[in-house]
Design a protein around this motif. Structure first.
Motif, mmCIF file in Angstrom:
data_model
loop_
_atom_site.group_PDB
_atom_site.id
_atom_site.type_symbol
_atom_site.label_atom_id
_atom_site.label_comp_id
_atom_site.label_asym_id
_atom_site.label_seq_id
_atom_site.Cartn_x
_atom_site.Cartn_y
_atom_site.Cartn_z
ATOM 1 N N TRP A 97 33.824 53.246 32.549
ATOM 2 C CA TRP A 97 33.780 54.711 32.600
ATOM 3 C C TRP A 97 34.884 55.334 31.758
ATOM 4 O O TRP A 97 34.713 56.441 31.220
ATOM 5 N N LEU A 120 39.711 58.871 40.090
ATOM 6 C CA LEU A 120 38.321 59.340 39.987
ATOM 7 C C LEU A 120 37.410 58.239 39.469
ATOM 8 O O LEU A 120 36.292 58.048 39.983
ATOM 9 N N HIS A 124 34.433 56.903 41.959
ATOM 10 C CA HIS A 124 33.036 57.116 41.557
ATOM 11 C C HIS A 124 32.486 55.947 40.744
ATOM 12 O O HIS A 124 31.460 56.104 40.076
ATOM 13 N N THR A 127 28.995 55.428 41.912
ATOM 14 C CA THR A 127 28.684 56.662 42.626
ATOM 15 C C THR A 127 27.208 56.775 42.974
ATOM 16 O O THR A 127 26.351 56.232 42.267
ATOM 17 N N PHE A 133 30.131 63.036 40.029
ATOM 18 C CA PHE A 133 31.133 62.338 39.223
ATOM 19 C C PHE A 133 31.490 63.170 37.996
ATOM 20 O O PHE A 133 32.677 63.404 37.701
#
Length: 421
Positions: A97, A120, A124, A127, A133
């Motif tokens: 990510w 974060l 997520h 998620t 997200f």
């Protein structure tokens, strides 16, 4: 259409393949623990995160006395998690990510902002709502600073984040126009943060705020719809656009299946994405237990990134504990090989694939492999890793059978077969 499941209990080579892709690198014990299990159950268990971090992480970015020192400690803290976290798939997804929702330390030089961003990515990682997200990332001070939306205000729209939201984070080029970029920026005006600005406030925690006075509340047309759209509205419209499913699933296939994903398989995952409303966990559970994932032609089809090479080598060696100074040094080693954590080449992230490999980066991999196996400070191991752990196959590399364990491990780590996961 969805992806057909892998129909057989996992063999040792299946288990090794799964762990090389989802945990960077396995030990023999980890491999044999999965043998005979159902592929779906294995994927589901790996995706069940409890938020456990690596015990005794020695790196504390708040102890950095300068922005540069704080950044070094932030990178080292993350590499330590990549090396020793009991939930390696969560860290693998966070790394994935970070190459999608890109921020870079060339602009984001605030410790709490970076820590919040990494939190974060982990929270997520798998998620059940990509929209949630995307909204959380868009409102994070790290992203607001990196793509300048903190400067976006009524009458003077800054289009940087609005453009990348569409081009890189959701639909990709094609479904949107320049007018959508402009209208999206208007809707996102007023999203900013307070605190943590300036070189002297690099340890001060910033906070997202919505400045209503700076928000353009007029009518807007965005992705074919019209209304007095807010920032939340354009995030929703972009994140739930049908083309977003295909684009993000392509990236998930590139991270877990092969460097050049099969379009039909990607569309199978995209169909699951659309059916579940952007449930990334459902997509990953299906993908990581699919016949496509375990197909023989998918084995050894992803070139390891520098960070994946470093982490994969050490995890396959049994994750020996390294001194803090050595972990800190390894972040720079990965950087010299082309992947400095939290500093992708551009906003579109690292290109990956063949871009990871050239004469200089191969030499760096050889030097690191030598240091981990033949060097005077090589970790002491209770037993040498087997070919199954290192390569995902039971047979050793031809010609290495008569070598010492250290020599055999070194040659395996520098082999083309180990560079491929």
């Amino acid at each position: 259409m969805t992806l057909p499941p892998h129909p057989f209990p996992l063999t040792a080579e299946d288990a090794a393949h799964f762990l090389r892709r989802t945990a960077f690198g396995p030990t023999d014990a980890q491999i044999h623990a999965l043998v005979g299990q159902d592929a779906r159950a294995v994927a589901r268990a790996a995706l069940t995160f409890r938020g456990q971090g690596a015990p005794d992480n020695p790196f504390d970015p708040s102890q950095g006395v300068t922005p540069g020192a704080m950044l070094q400690l932030t990178r080292a803290r993350w590499l330590y998690e990549l090396l020793y976290s009991p939930e390696p798939l969560r860290e693998k997804l966070a790394l994935t990510w970070s190459n999608h929702f890109v921020v870079g330390t060339d602009k984001v030089r605030n410790g709490p902002s970076l820590a919040g961003y990494l939190t974060l990515l982990r929270t997520h990682a798998a998620t059940d709502s990509f929209e949630t997200f995307a909204r959380a990332v868009a409102q994070s001070p790290a992203m607001l600073r990196y793509l300048d939306n903190d400067q976006n205000r009524r009458g003077r729209p800054n289009e940087n984040f609005s453009r990348e939201l569409l081009e890189l984070f959701t639909t990709g080029i094609g479904p949107y126009s320049e007018a959508d970029v402009h209208e999206g920026a208007r809707a996102l005006s007023g999203w900013t943060f307070t605190g943590g600005r300036g070189t002297r406030q690099f340890l001060e925690a910033p906070r997202f705020v919505f400045n209503r006075q700076q928000h353009d509340d007029g009518q807007k047309t965005y992705l074919g719809q019209r209304g007095a759209f807010t920032g939340e509205d354009v995030i929703r419209l972009a994140a739930t656009h049908p083309q977003t499913a295909t684009r993000v699933c392509f990236k998930l296939h590139r991270a877990f299946v092969r460097d050049t994903p099969d379009a039909e398989a990607v569309e199978g995952s995209a169909a699951t994405w659309r059916r579940t409303g952007g449930n990334v966990r459902a997509v990953l559970e299906e993908l990581l237990s699919s016949a496509a994932f375990y197909a023989p032609e998918q084995r050894s089809s992803i070139i390891r990134s520098p960070v994946e090479f470093v982490v994969g080598a050490l995890r396959s060696l049994g994750a020996p504990r390294l001194e803090a100074e050595r972990v800190l040094s390894l972040t720079q080693t990965a950087g010299r090989m082309g992947q400095l954590l939290l500093q992708p080449d551009t906003v579109k992230g690292w290109d990956g694939g063949r871009a990871w490999i050239n004469d200089a980066t191969l030499l760096g991999r050889m030097q690191l492999a030598a240091a981990l196996t033949l060097g005077a400070k090589a970790p002491r191991l209770p037993a040498a890793p087997t070919p199954l752990a290192l390569l995902g196959q039971a047979a050793p590399l031809p010609g290495t059978e008569r070598l010492s364990a250290a020599q055999r491990t070194y040659l395996t780590l520098i082999s083309p077969e180990f560079q491929l996961a």
